[in-house]
Design a protein around this motif. Structure first.
Motif, PDB file in Angstrom:
ATOM      1  N   VAL A  11       0.854  -1.204   0.000  1.00 48.42           N
ATOM      2  CA  VAL A  11       0.000   0.000   0.000  1.00 48.42           C
ATOM      3  C   VAL A  11       0.886   1.248   0.000  1.00 48.42           C
ATOM      4  O   VAL A  11       0.659   2.199  -0.760  1.00 48.42           O
ATOM      5  N   GLU A  12       1.927   1.240   0.850  1.00 51.28           N
ATOM      6  CA  GLU A  12       2.833   2.410   0.907  1.00 51.28           C
ATOM      7  C   GLU A  12       3.479   2.660  -0.456  1.00 51.28           C
ATOM      8  O   GLU A  12       3.616   3.797  -0.902  1.00 51.28           O
ATOM      9  N   GLU A  13       3.877   1.588  -1.108  1.00 52.06           N
ATOM     10  CA  GLU A  13       4.514   1.713  -2.429  1.00 52.06           C
ATOM     11  C   GLU A  13       3.517   2.254  -3.451  1.00 52.06           C
ATOM     12  O   GLU A  13       3.875   3.089  -4.291  1.00 52.06           O
ATOM     13  N   ALA A  14       2.277   1.792  -3.351  1.00 52.22           N
ATOM     14  CA  ALA A  14       1.234   2.282  -4.270  1.00 52.22           C
ATOM     15  C   ALA A  14       1.008   3.786  -4.061  1.00 52.22           C
ATOM     16  O   ALA A  14       0.909   4.551  -5.024  1.00 52.22           O
ATOM     17  N   VAL A  15       0.971   4.193  -2.802  1.00 53.26           N
ATOM     18  CA  VAL A  15       0.736   5.613  -2.487  1.00 53.26           C
ATOM     19  C   VAL A  15       1.904   6.465  -3.001  1.00 53.26           C
ATOM     20  O   VAL A  15       1.703   7.550  -3.553  1.00 53.26           O
ATOM     21  N   LYS A  16       3.152   5.921  -2.850  1.00 50.86           N
ATOM     22  CA  LYS A  16       4.326   6.650  -3.374  1.00 50.86           C
ATOM     23  C   LYS A  16       4.215   6.877  -4.877  1.00 50.86           C
ATOM     24  O   LYS A  16       4.742   7.840  -5.411  1.00 50.86           O
ATOM     25  N   ARG A  17       3.544   5.958  -5.554  1.00 51.98           N
ATOM     26  CA  ARG A  17       3.369   6.089  -7.004  1.00 51.98           C
ATOM     27  C   ARG A  17       2.217   7.026  -7.357  1.00 51.98           C
ATOM     28  O   ARG A  17       1.887   7.185  -8.526  1.00 51.98           O
ATOM     29  N   GLY A  18       1.571   7.563  -6.330  1.00 52.35           N
ATOM     30  CA  GLY A  18       0.481   8.508  -6.578  1.00 52.35           C
ATOM     31  C   GLY A  18      -0.860   7.840  -6.828  1.00 52.35           C
ATOM     32  O   GLY A  18      -1.803   8.473  -7.293  1.00 52.35           O
ATOM     33  N   TRP A  19      -0.958   6.544  -6.522  1.00 47.85           N
ATOM     34  CA  TRP A  19      -2.219   5.831  -6.745  1.00 47.85           C
ATOM     35  C   TRP A  19      -3.144   5.982  -5.544  1.00 47.85           C
ATOM     36  O   TRP A  19      -2.681   6.235  -4.418  1.00 47.85           O
ATOM     37  N   ARG A  20      -4.431   5.745  -5.813  1.00 50.22           N
ATOM     38  CA  ARG A  20      -5.413   5.672  -4.719  1.00 50.22           C
ATOM     39  C   ARG A  20      -6.158   4.342  -4.861  1.00 50.22           C
ATOM     40  O   ARG A  20      -7.306   4.301  -5.310  1.00 50.22           O
ATOM     41  N   PRO A  21      -5.478   3.226  -4.509  1.00 49.97           N
ATOM     42  CA  PRO A  21      -6.132   1.925  -4.644  1.00 49.97           C
ATOM     43  C   PRO A  21      -7.253   1.757  -3.621  1.00 49.97           C
ATOM     44  O   PRO A  21      -7.285   2.458  -2.609  1.00 49.97           O
ATOM     45  N   VAL A  22      -8.151   0.811  -3.897  1.00 47.65           N
ATOM     46  CA  VAL A  22      -9.166   0.422  -2.926  1.00 47.65           C
ATOM     47  C   VAL A  22      -8.528  -0.634  -2.023  1.00 47.65           C
ATOM     48  O   VAL A  22      -7.918  -1.584  -2.520  1.00 47.65           O
ATOM     49  N   LEU A  23      -8.649  -0.459  -0.717  1.00 47.93           N
ATOM     50  CA  LEU A  23      -8.082  -1.436   0.218  1.00 47.93           C
ATOM     51  C   LEU A  23      -9.183  -2.338   0.749  1.00 47.93           C
ATOM     52  O   LEU A  23     -10.318  -1.900   0.962  1.00 47.93           O
ATOM     53  N   ALA A  24      -8.829  -3.608   0.978  1.00 49.74           N
ATOM     54  CA  ALA A  24      -9.810  -4.546   1.536  1.00 49.74           C
ATOM     55  C   ALA A  24      -9.111  -5.568   2.417  1.00 49.74           C
ATOM     56  O   ALA A  24      -7.888  -5.744   2.355  1.00 49.74           O
ATOM     57  N   GLY A  25      -9.921  -6.226   3.242  1.00 48.52           N
ATOM     58  CA  GLY A  25      -9.453  -7.258   4.154  1.00 48.52           C
ATOM     59  C   GLY A  25     -10.641  -7.632   5.021  1.00 48.52           C
ATOM     60  O   GLY A  25     -11.716  -7.023   4.905  1.00 48.52           O
ATOM     61  N   LEU A  41      -8.369  -2.656   8.987  1.00 50.42           N
ATOM     62  CA  LEU A  41      -8.376  -2.126   7.622  1.00 50.42           C
ATOM     63  C   LEU A  41      -8.546  -0.597   7.647  1.00 50.42           C
ATOM     64  O   LEU A  41      -7.818   0.132   6.955  1.00 50.42           O
ATOM     65  N   ALA A  42      -9.498  -0.148   8.467  1.00 53.73           N
ATOM     66  CA  ALA A  42      -9.776   1.297   8.522  1.00 53.73           C
ATOM     67  C   ALA A  42      -8.551   2.072   9.010  1.00 53.73           C
ATOM     68  O   ALA A  42      -8.274   3.178   8.530  1.00 53.73           O
ATOM     69  N   GLU A  43      -7.800   1.482   9.950  1.00 53.09           N
ATOM     70  CA  GLU A  43      -6.586   2.159  10.455  1.00 53.09           C
ATOM     71  C   GLU A  43      -5.603   2.456   9.312  1.00 53.09           C
ATOM     72  O   GLU A  43      -5.089   3.561   9.192  1.00 53.09           O
ATOM     73  N   VAL A  44      -5.370   1.430   8.482  1.00 52.55           N
ATOM     74  CA  VAL A  44      -4.408   1.592   7.377  1.00 52.55           C
ATOM     75  C   VAL A  44      -4.981   2.549   6.329  1.00 52.55           C
ATOM     76  O   VAL A  44      -4.296   3.466   5.851  1.00 52.55           O
ATOM     77  N   ALA A  45      -6.249   2.345   5.983  1.00 47.90           N
ATOM     78  CA  ALA A  45      -6.867   3.167   4.928  1.00 47.90           C
ATOM     79  C   ALA A  45      -6.951   4.635   5.362  1.00 47.90           C
ATOM     80  O   ALA A  45      -6.630   5.536   4.584  1.00 47.90           O
ATOM     81  N   ASP A  46      -7.339   4.877   6.621  1.00 47.55           N
ATOM     82  CA  ASP A  46      -7.458   6.260   7.090  1.00 47.55           C
ATOM     83  C   ASP A  46      -6.094   6.933   7.138  1.00 47.55           C
ATOM     84  O   ASP A  46      -5.966   8.119   6.844  1.00 47.55           O
ATOM     85  N   HIS A  47      -5.070   6.166   7.499  1.00 44.36           N
ATOM     86  CA  HIS A  47      -3.710   6.717   7.543  1.00 44.36           C
ATOM     87  C   HIS A  47      -3.312   7.300   6.181  1.00 44.36           C
ATOM     88  O   HIS A  47      -2.662   8.343   6.095  1.00 44.36           O
ATOM     89  N   HIS A  48      -3.736   6.611   5.118  1.00 42.23           N
ATOM     90  CA  HIS A  48      -3.365   7.056   3.767  1.00 42.23           C
ATOM     91  C   HIS A  48      -4.498   7.815   3.077  1.00 42.23           C
ATOM     92  O   HIS A  48      -4.334   8.263   1.933  1.00 42.23           O
ATOM     93  N   GLY A  49      -5.655   7.884   3.740  1.00 42.94           N
ATOM     94  CA  GLY A  49      -6.810   8.544   3.117  1.00 42.94           C
ATOM     95  C   GLY A  49      -7.327   7.785   1.895  1.00 42.94           C
ATOM     96  O   GLY A  49      -7.635   8.381   0.866  1.00 42.94           O
ATOM     97  N   LEU A  50      -7.414   6.468   2.022  1.00 31.85           N
ATOM     98  CA  LEU A  50      -7.808   5.643   0.877  1.00 31.85           C
ATOM     99  C   LEU A  50      -9.184   5.018   1.081  1.00 31.85           C
ATOM    100  O   LEU A  50      -9.578   4.733   2.220  1.00 31.85           O
ATOM    101  N   PRO A  51      -9.909   4.760  -0.024  1.00 34.30           N
ATOM    102  CA  PRO A  51     -11.195   4.063   0.090  1.00 34.30           C
ATOM    103  C   PRO A  51     -10.975   2.628   0.563  1.00 34.30           C
ATOM    104  O   PRO A  51      -9.940   2.025   0.251  1.00 34.30           O
ATOM    105  N   HIS A  52     -11.928   2.095   1.292  1.00 31.17           N
ATOM    106  CA  HIS A  52     -11.752   0.734   1.808  1.00 31.17           C
ATOM    107  C   HIS A  52     -13.085   0.055   2.027  1.00 31.17           C
ATOM    108  O   HIS A  52     -14.114   0.719   2.210  1.00 31.17           O
TER     109      HIS A  52
END
Ligand SMILES: NC(=O)c1ccc[n+]([C@@H]2O[C@H](COP(=O)([O-])OP(=O)(O)OC[C@H]3O[C@@H](n4cnc5c(N)ncnc54)[C@H](OP(=O)(O)O)[C@@H]3O)[C@@H](O)[C@H]2O)c1
Length: 373
Positions: free
Chosen positions: A32-46, A52-63
């Motif tokens: 996820v960190e590598e994706a964010v460095k590339r400027g992506w906004r992937p959807v996170l799931a688990g 999941l929300a902890e990681v997604a909120d840290h990066h401001g990503l949909p989940h």
């Protein structure tokens, strides 16, 4: 590709049509960190909504949280993306459900497994994937991107090669997920490929000396993913993979076959999984930043002709994050090849050279690729 699947997330800009499942695992988070460095906004799931929300909120990503058994949620999420990067293992328990959902929804599939049985099972389904027009490319991590690319390169240097030997050494320990996967495999012994078929062998069945660059060291055979994948990448029918091991560890591995019926018992595995849950999540940041992995490979033919090379790269989990993200980038760019693929088969031996801090050295090669004695 994927313009139709791009959508706006709640206030965060365009969402990248990539799903990362298992996003709060140790390796999932690195990816996820590598994706964010590339400027992506992937959807996170688990499956654990809180983690999941902890990681997604840290990066401001949909989940979106769901179990893999929740077919409706899985399909609905996959329909919104072009590709899933599946990071939830042991993959023997998770890969098939994700792949079936990819078939239902026309989604490309990537994962970070190195489990031979999973790789072989996916390879056997290639016609189905081709019919549905999806690419299924597992093993986008350290196991097997660098080894697969090295194998492919050696095969190009020596096209008549009939034997492939690969050895690697890594530093800094393993993640809980890798240890859980190893516990699942305990008691199953080793594996090599002979005449195109995978053969079970005893743990640390073969040993030899190899030179990663600073003198000969002992390595012992292990059931690494390339026993499956290098065959599809190179067509070489005899494959052995080794890792560097102290002699004491080799003796212990050999002794394991005596107790393998015990190690296969569910109560024993439960205790081992419990112990794994007490270890660190994985190598720390400093180890990932400074650690190096080294890989040696040799492709040879019965007449004694061989191509030999060494590849040096980042620490294994850092390698995994770089490699998986690079392959996801190529899929997002539309460079896909329907059916079962390996990293080097899809993107060539040069794929690994596009990753940070990777160096490759030719030790020896036949005079020319067309060389016939
Ligand atoms: N090929 C390579 O080079 C490479 C590199 C790194 C990792 N790996 C493999 O990748 C996997 C994950 O490693 P890791 O380091 O990230 O381990 P980890 O920190 O233990 O994370 C595992 C992740 O998978 C999830 N998960 C496990 N079983 C699941 C299931 N049945 N359904 C849904 N989610 C499930 C976990 O969720 P819960 O916490 O909710 O269970 C967690 O998010 C392991 O199999 C490991 O061997 C391979």
């Amino acid at each position: 590709m994927g313009a139709d699947k791009r959508s706006e997330s709640n206030g965060g800009g365009p969402v990248t049509p990539l799903l990362i499942y298992g996003a709060y695992g140790y390796t999932g988070q690195l990816i996820v960190e590598e994706a964010v460095k590339r400027g992506w906004r992937p959807v996170l799931a688990g499956r654990d909504a809180t983690r999941l929300a902890e990681v997604a909120d840290h990066h401001g990503l949909p989940h979106t949280a769901f179990e893999l058994g929740d077919r409706d949620a899985l399909d609905a999420t996959l329909k919104k993306v072009d590709v899933v990067l599946h990071c939830a293992g042991p993959f023997r328990h998770t890969a098939q459900r994700m792949v079936e959902a990819c078939l239902r929804t026309g989604t490309h599939y990537l994962d970070i497994t190195g489990e031979i049985e999973v790789l072989e099972s996916l390879a056997a389904q290639t016609e189905l994937f081709e019919e549905q027009g999806i690419m299924v490319l597992p093993a986008t991590g350290f196991d097997v991107v660098p080894t697969d690319c090295l194998a492919q390169w050696l095969k190009e240097l020596h096209p008549r090669a009939t034997q492939l030997e690969i050895a690697f050494e890594s530093v800094g320990g393993v993640s809980r997920g890798t240890a859980h996967t190893a516990v699942e495999q305990l008691g199953e012994g080793g594996a090599v490929r002979r005449s195109g078929r995978i053969e079970p062998v005893a743990p640390a069945h073969l040993t030899r000396e190899v030179d990663f660059g600073d003198g000969p060291v002992t390595v012992a055979s292990i059931p690494w993913g390339d026993v499956a994948t290098a065959y599809y990448s190179t067509g070489i029918p005899n494959i052995t993979v080794y890792t560097r091991m102290p002699r004491k560890a080799i003796r212990a591995m050999k002794g394991i076959s005596l107790v393998s019926p015990v190690l296969k018992q569910p109560p024993v595995k439960r205790v081992l999984h419990w112990l794994v849950n007490r270890q660190e999540a994985g190598p720390d940041e400093e180890t990932r930043r400074t650690g190096r992995t080294r890989i040696w490979g040799c492709a040879s033919s019965d007449d004694g002709v061989f191509a030999e090379g060494v590849l040096v790269g980042p620490e294994g989990y850092a390698f995994t994050a770089y490699a998986a993200a690079e392959i996801a980038a190529r899929v997002l760019d539309g460079t896909v090849f329907p059916g079962f693929q390996t990293p080097a088969k899809a993107y060539g031996a040069g794929l690994v050279m596009s990753l940070p801090d990777v160096e490759r050295e030719l030790i020896s090669a036949p005079p020319s690729p067309e060389y016939i004695p």
